[in-house]
Design an enzyme around this catalytic site. Structure first.
Site, PDB file in Angstrom:
ATOM      1  N   LYS A 161     -29.954 -19.248 -23.677  1.00  0.00           N
ATOM      2  CA  LYS A 161     -31.256 -18.721 -23.235  1.00  0.00           C
ATOM      3  C   LYS A 161     -31.685 -19.330 -21.908  1.00  0.00           C
ATOM      4  CE  LYS A 161     -33.784 -19.865 -26.831  1.00  0.00           C
ATOM      5  NZ  LYS A 161     -32.810 -20.589 -27.688  1.00  0.00           N
ATOM      6  N   ARG A 186     -23.190 -31.278 -24.494  1.00  0.00           N
ATOM      7  CA  ARG A 186     -24.169 -31.235 -23.413  1.00  0.00           C
ATOM      8  C   ARG A 186     -24.593 -32.653 -23.011  1.00  0.00           C
ATOM      9  NH1 ARG A 186     -28.387 -26.484 -24.322  1.00  0.00           N
ATOM     10  NH2 ARG A 186     -29.565 -27.893 -25.646  1.00  0.00           N
ATOM     11  N   ARG A 245     -31.370 -28.077 -36.550  1.00  0.00           N
ATOM     12  CA  ARG A 245     -32.021 -27.083 -35.671  1.00  0.00           C
ATOM     13  C   ARG A 245     -31.544 -25.679 -36.025  1.00  0.00           C
ATOM     14  NH1 ARG A 245     -30.756 -29.187 -29.823  1.00  0.00           N
ATOM     15  NH2 ARG A 245     -32.099 -27.521 -29.097  1.00  0.00           N
TER      16      ARG A 245
HETATM   17  P1  AMP Z   1     -35.830 -26.082 -27.084  1.00  0.00           P
HETATM   18  O1  AMP Z   1     -35.479 -26.776 -25.821  1.00  0.00           O
HETATM   19  O2  AMP Z   1     -36.470 -24.732 -26.856  1.00  0.00           O
HETATM   20  O3  AMP Z   1     -34.674 -26.006 -28.056  1.00  0.00           O
HETATM   21  O4  AMP Z   1     -36.961 -26.972 -27.787  1.00  0.00           O
HETATM   22  C1  AMP Z   1     -36.729 -28.305 -28.155  1.00  0.00           C
HETATM   23  C2  AMP Z   1     -37.622 -28.705 -29.325  1.00  0.00           C
HETATM   24  O5  AMP Z   1     -38.995 -28.537 -28.970  1.00  0.00           O
HETATM   25  C3  AMP Z   1     -37.454 -27.853 -30.585  1.00  0.00           C
HETATM   26  O6  AMP Z   1     -36.384 -28.304 -31.374  1.00  0.00           O
HETATM   27  C4  AMP Z   1     -38.807 -28.057 -31.262  1.00  0.00           C
HETATM   28  O7  AMP Z   1     -38.908 -29.332 -31.870  1.00  0.00           O
HETATM   29  C5  AMP Z   1     -39.760 -28.058 -30.074  1.00  0.00           C
HETATM   30  N1  AMP Z   1     -40.238 -26.683 -29.752  1.00  0.00           N
HETATM   31  C6  AMP Z   1     -39.992 -25.970 -28.612  1.00  0.00           C
HETATM   32  N2  AMP Z   1     -40.579 -24.769 -28.665  1.00  0.00           N
HETATM   33  C7  AMP Z   1     -41.207 -24.700 -29.863  1.00  0.00           C
HETATM   34  C8  AMP Z   1     -41.984 -23.709 -30.534  1.00  0.00           C
HETATM   35  N3  AMP Z   1     -42.223 -22.503 -29.976  1.00  0.00           N
HETATM   36  N4  AMP Z   1     -42.472 -23.999 -31.772  1.00  0.00           N
HETATM   37  C9  AMP Z   1     -42.251 -25.192 -32.349  1.00  0.00           C
HETATM   38  N5  AMP Z   1     -41.517 -26.160 -31.793  1.00  0.00           N
HETATM   39  C10 AMP Z   1     -41.011 -25.938 -30.557  1.00  0.00           C
END
Ligand code: AMP
Length: 224
Positions: A16, A130, A174
């Site tokens: 993404k 990563r 995750r």
């Molecule tokens: P990402 O980089 O988008 O994978 O986000 C890293 C972490 O941030 C996730 O594993 C969640 O703990 C938190 N996070 C990011 N976006 C959200 C969201 N929309 N709702 C809840 N937690 C979020």
């Protein structure tokens, strides 16, 4: 031309972020990543960061009431008024509902939801390789995009690290969280006629070609 209001949906590691960067430079729409916003808050040791970090390190979602407010604030900023690209939001049905309600209030709507899919095993391989420069956020991959010297950033010599939530055991969680809480959004947006699916195991340039073609069609439909 109408505004382009897009959501990038998909499991962690499906690509993404890469597609978001390509879309941002092609269509000049702001890339809003809730994950990046939270990581910044953690780095700044703000109140939000303190609250979010334990959820993030474990690979769990930050509570809806925290993240929804943060996202709606970002959407209200001037550069997102003519279009936006959401990456990592929404991740739950209540988040999607809050977004829809907020856009509806100001007479805006989503243009489309781009779902990038990839098998779990591929995701674990991608994410666990990563490595990131903690200062600049620049990302490498031990297998697919290694730095010239192992563990060192090519540009500024900083030592690369593995994000806590990129460790294999956290990735598994995750993914479980994704399947349980976020994957239902595919049906949710499909029912609204907004969903477009892409195969994230293809090369990033190929994925982008398909996404670009879909967006061209969406823009065309809008003008009819
Ligand atoms: P990402 O980089 O988008 O994978 O986000 C890293 C972490 O941030 C996730 O594993 C969640 O703990 C938190 N996070 C990011 N976006 C959200 C969201 N929309 N709702 C809840 N937690 C979020």
């Amino acid at each position: 031309m109408g505004e382009l209001n897009l959501i990038l949906l998909g499991p962690p590691g499906a690509g993404k972020g890469t597609q978001a960067e390509l879309l941002r430079s092609e269509f000049q729409i702001p890339h809003i990543s809730t994950g990046d916003m939270l990581r910044q808050a953690v780095a700044e040791q703000s109140e939000l960061g303190e609250l979010a970090s334990s959820f993030m390190d474990a690979g769990n979602l930050v509570p809806d009431e925290v993240i929804i407010g943060l996202l709606l604030e970002a959407l209200a900023r001037s550069d997102a008024r003519d279009g936006f690209l959401l990456d990592g939001f929404p991740r739950t049905i209540p988040q999607a509902e809050a977004l829809g309600a907020d856009l509806g209030k100001v007479g805006r709507k989503l243009t489309g939801v781009l779902l990038i899919e990839a098998p779990d095993e591929e995701i674990v391989r991608r994410i666990s390789g990563r490595r990131v420069n903690p200062a600049s956020g620049r990302i490498y991959h031990v297998e697919y995009d290694p730095p010239k010297v192992e563990g060192i950033d090519d540009v500024d010599g900083t030592e690369l690290v593995q994000r806590e939530d990129d460790k294999p055991e956290t990735i598994r969680n995750r993914l479980a969280v994704y399947h349980e809480q976020t994957a239902p959004l595919a049906d949710y947006y499909d029912n609204l006629g907004l969903l477009h699916r892409f195969d994230g195991s293809a090369a990033p340039a190929e994925v982008f070609t398909h996404i670009r073609a879909t967006i061209a069609t969406l823009k065309l439909e809008e003008t009819i």
